[in-house]
Scaffold this motif. Structure first.
Motif, PDB file in Angstrom:
ATOM      1  N   GLN A   1       0.842  -1.192   0.000  1.00  0.00           N
ATOM      2  CA  GLN A   1       0.000   0.000   0.000  1.00  0.00           C
ATOM      3  C   GLN A   1       0.873   1.235   0.000  1.00  0.00           C
ATOM      4  OE1 GLN A   1      -1.990  -0.248   4.019  1.00  0.00           O
ATOM      5  NE2 GLN A   1      -0.978   1.740   4.245  1.00  0.00           N
ATOM      6  N   GLY A   2       0.233   2.366  -0.215  1.00  0.00           N
ATOM      7  CA  GLY A   2       0.929   3.635  -0.108  1.00  0.00           C
ATOM      8  C   GLY A   2       1.388   4.186  -1.444  1.00  0.00           C
TER       9      GLY A   2
ATOM     10  N   GLU B   1      -2.182 -10.372   8.360  1.00  0.00           N
ATOM     11  CA  GLU B   1      -3.343  -9.729   7.748  1.00  0.00           C
ATOM     12  C   GLU B   1      -3.920  -8.664   8.672  1.00  0.00           C
ATOM     13  OE1 GLU B   1      -4.389 -10.001   4.637  1.00  0.00           O
ATOM     14  OE2 GLU B   1      -2.634 -11.304   4.360  1.00  0.00           O
ATOM     15  N   ALA B   2      -3.876  -8.932   9.966  1.00  0.00           N
ATOM     16  CA  ALA B   2      -4.383  -7.945  10.932  1.00  0.00           C
ATOM     17  C   ALA B   2      -3.541  -6.680  10.897  1.00  0.00           C
ATOM     18  CB  ALA B   2      -4.395  -8.547  12.330  1.00  0.00           C
ATOM     19  N   ALA B   3      -2.224  -6.822  10.742  1.00  0.00           N
ATOM     20  CA  ALA B   3      -1.343  -5.650  10.659  1.00  0.00           C
ATOM     21  C   ALA B   3      -1.640  -4.859   9.392  1.00  0.00           C
ATOM     22  CB  ALA B   3       0.113  -6.101  10.684  1.00  0.00           C
ATOM     23  N   LYS B   4      -1.868  -5.568   8.293  1.00  0.00           N
ATOM     24  CA  LYS B   4      -2.200  -4.886   7.036  1.00  0.00           C
ATOM     25  C   LYS B   4      -3.500  -4.100   7.172  1.00  0.00           C
ATOM     26  CE  LYS B   4       0.093  -8.363   4.152  1.00  0.00           C
ATOM     27  NZ  LYS B   4      -0.097  -9.445   3.149  1.00  0.00           N
TER      28      LYS B   4
ATOM     29  N   PHE C   1      -2.806  -0.842   8.932  1.00  0.00           N
ATOM     30  CA  PHE C   1      -2.147   0.126   8.048  1.00  0.00           C
ATOM     31  C   PHE C   1      -3.079   0.644   6.958  1.00  0.00           C
ATOM     32  CE2 PHE C   1       2.696  -0.778   8.518  1.00  0.00           C
ATOM     33  CZ  PHE C   1       2.628  -0.333   9.830  1.00  0.00           C
ATOM     34  N   ALA C   2      -4.108  -0.123   6.616  1.00  0.00           N
ATOM     35  CA  ALA C   2      -5.017   0.272   5.539  1.00  0.00           C
ATOM     36  C   ALA C   2      -5.655   1.626   5.799  1.00  0.00           C
ATOM     37  CB  ALA C   2      -6.085  -0.792   5.336  1.00  0.00           C
ATOM     38  N   ALA C   3      -5.778   1.995   7.054  1.00  0.00           N
ATOM     39  CA  ALA C   3      -6.362   3.294   7.400  1.00  0.00           C
ATOM     40  C   ALA C   3      -5.400   4.448   7.138  1.00  0.00           C
ATOM     41  CB  ALA C   3      -6.777   3.294   8.868  1.00  0.00           C
ATOM     42  N   LYS C   4      -4.127   4.114   6.939  1.00  0.00           N
ATOM     43  CA  LYS C   4      -3.098   5.122   6.650  1.00  0.00           C
ATOM     44  C   LYS C   4      -2.688   4.976   5.190  1.00  0.00           C
ATOM     45  CE  LYS C   4      -2.705   6.669  10.928  1.00  0.00           C
ATOM     46  NZ  LYS C   4      -2.910   8.074  11.309  1.00  0.00           N
TER      47      LYS C   4
END
Length: 529
Positions: A246-247, A342-345, A348-351
């Motif tokens: 992402q990003g 997956e939980a960490a991803k 981060f999805a909110a950022k």
């Protein structure tokens, strides 16, 4: 020079068969005669396409295990003949040479054989001869011949033929010729570099470096500088091989800093304990080990919270959700780790602007790939700094010897100092940096800056004294005078690790004894410029 030139006859000879059938069909539909060799011809025939073997054109069979098949005047004449030169056309007619208007070749998989560690004889057999010879001939004659060497250009070729009624433009042929020469240049570079290593030639007379563009960057270090990111095809885990989840696209500075962060955190074995490195402008502003990844991150962050803002975070083990939440508490540019849950991803999805990279492994810090730096008129090549120091390499030179815990902090500080720009001073306590001084012209100033930062962090954390009190301190090179060591002592350091080797070593040792410090010599320095 003719702009448009028709493709009536094509020679297709590839080791990578990806997209070959689709290309063959597209050419056949346009009435292009197909010539081919070996496995390529078989693949096309299996797809129901009409193909003429090159051996039919040359009158000679493939021989010597395929080493000799296209090295013939009826092939090279067909590629090299100038169609607007009367003598060339007459020679073609006299010797029964048909023009070849399109060459599609990708080379024997030398780089792939190298990557899997093939032996010497197998590497030799993966050196392509006929392919580069044909590519160079066709590319030279780009006034009339189109040369395609990369699978990713097949669609562009088909589109070009569609747009121009089965013809290619001069501009397209020029572009393909440039790509072709870059490919043969990179191929020969890989062969020559491999052979130099194979025969133990540390400083070959000529060295060639090649890369493939991975990303055209918005700009370089500054907006007025153009830049691009090239990869060398090696399998070293890191920013070049990472998957971005992402990003935004990485910038020039992101790539440089992320590489520095991941190379540093790889110094710490994840089988022993989680570790985190936070980097700003290619220098560490916090490094720590912890019982958990979250603890390691918190300790690293508490070294220099100000500099950590907008920094790069590197982990030596997979990112978990708890650590991800802590990282998102401040603005972070990039996080790089061997993996991520997956939980960490999801955290981060909110950022949306935060880049998450995973690598599926850590680089081997003991490997010695070449590093390259350009100077005016030339290049500096050297092995990567893979210098390692263990407990058995340390020489106690003071009256007081470090305790076991101090020894561990000294080794930790030494690993970090290796990745700090010279002159480097690193204070460590309880397996975490508590002060880092980087890139100063004076080692004394590095010691002072690192101590001052530790004082400011102590105030911010509400501590009564800086964590440099009772710390271990590392210097990347020897103390030429006692002054730098005495600044470290004034900051509260209790033990020192340094290379030794100064003409005034004894003066420094005497100063350490007088200050009640324990000191060890490594016999190795870690300049980083």
């Amino acid at each position: 020079m003719t702009d448009l030139y028709p493709v009536k006859r094509a020679l297709l000879s590839v080791s990578d068969k990806t997209g070959l059938v689709e290309l063959g069909k597209a050419l056949s539909e346009k009435g292009v005669e197909l010539l081919s060799t070996g496995g390529s011809a078989g693949t096309l025939r299996d797809a129901g396409l009409q193909v003429k073997d090159v051996s039919e054109v040359t009158g000679f069979p493939e021989m010597m295990d395929g080493r000799v098949k296209t090295l013939h005047p009826r092939v090279h004449g067909g590629l090299l003949a100038l169609r607007d030169n009367a003598e060339h056309v007459a020679a073609m007619e006299e010797h029964g040479i048909g023009g070849i208007d399109l060459l599609v070749v990708n080379l024997y998989p030398f780089e792939a054989a190298l990557a899997r560690g093939a032996g010497y004889e197998e590497m030799i057999e993966n050196i392509d001869i006929g392919g580069p010879a044909m590519i160079r001939a066709a590319a030279k004659n780009h006034g009339f011949v189109t040369t395609v060497v990369d699978v990713e250009d097949y669609d562009a070729l088909i589109a070009e033929l569609e747009a121009h009624g089965g013809q290619t433009t001069y501009a397209f042929r020029q572009k393909m010729a440039q790509i072709a020469y870059a490919r043969t240049g990179a191929y020969d570079a890989a062969v020559s570099t491999w052979m130099a290593n194979a025969i133990g030639e540390a400083t070959p007379r000529r060295r060639v470096v090649a890369g493939t563009v991975k990303q055209t960057l918005r700009y370089g270090e500054n907006p007025h500088q153009s830049a691009a990111f090239y990869v060398d095809g090696s399998n070293r885990p890191g920013v070049a091989t990472a998957v971005q989840h992402q990003g935004k696209e990485l910038s020039y500075n992101n790539i440089n800093d992320t590489d520095a962060a991941f190379e540093l955190v790889a110094e710490f074995d994840p089988a022993e304990t989680p570790a985190v490195a936070i980097i700003k402008h290619a220098n560490p502003c916090g490094v720590a080990k912890g019982a958990t990844l979250l603890e390691a991150y918190r300790k690293a962050f508490d070294c220099d919270r100000t500099s950590a803002f907008g920094g790069i975070v590197a982990l030596n083990t997979a990112l978990d959700a708890e650590t991800a939440k802590a990282i998102t508490e401040i603005f972070t540019e990039v996080v790089i780790a061997p993996g991520a849950s997956e939980a960490a991803k999801e955290v981060f999805a909110a950022k949306k602007n935060l880049r998450l990279l995973t690598t599926e492994g850590l680089p081997n810090v003991l490997e010695k790939p070449s590093t390259i730096r350009q100077v005016a008129g030339g290049y500096l090549f050297q092995d990567k700094d893979a210098g390692f120091v263990g407990l058995g390499d340390l020489k106690v030179v003071t009256e007081k010897a470090p305790s076991e815990a101090q020894m561990q902090d000294l080794l930790f500080a030494w690993k970090v100092a290796k990745h700090v720009k010279s002159n480097a001073i690193v204070y460590v306590k309880d397996q975490a940096t508590v002060g880092v001084g980087a890139g100063q012209m004076s080692r004394v100033d590095s010691a002072l800056i690192a101590a001052k930062k530790a004082e400011r962090m102590a105030e911010a954390l509400g501590l009564s004294e800086p964590l440099t009190k009772g710390s271990a301190v590392a210097s990347d090179a020897f103390f030429p005078f006692p002054d730098g060591l005495l600044e470290a002592a004034a900051a509260g350091a209790s033990c020192v690790i340094q290379p030794g080797g100064s003409m005034r070593d004894q003066d420094v040792i005497d100063a350490a004894n007088e200050a009640g410090l324990a000191m060890v010599f490594t016999g190795m320095r870690h300049f980083r410029h």
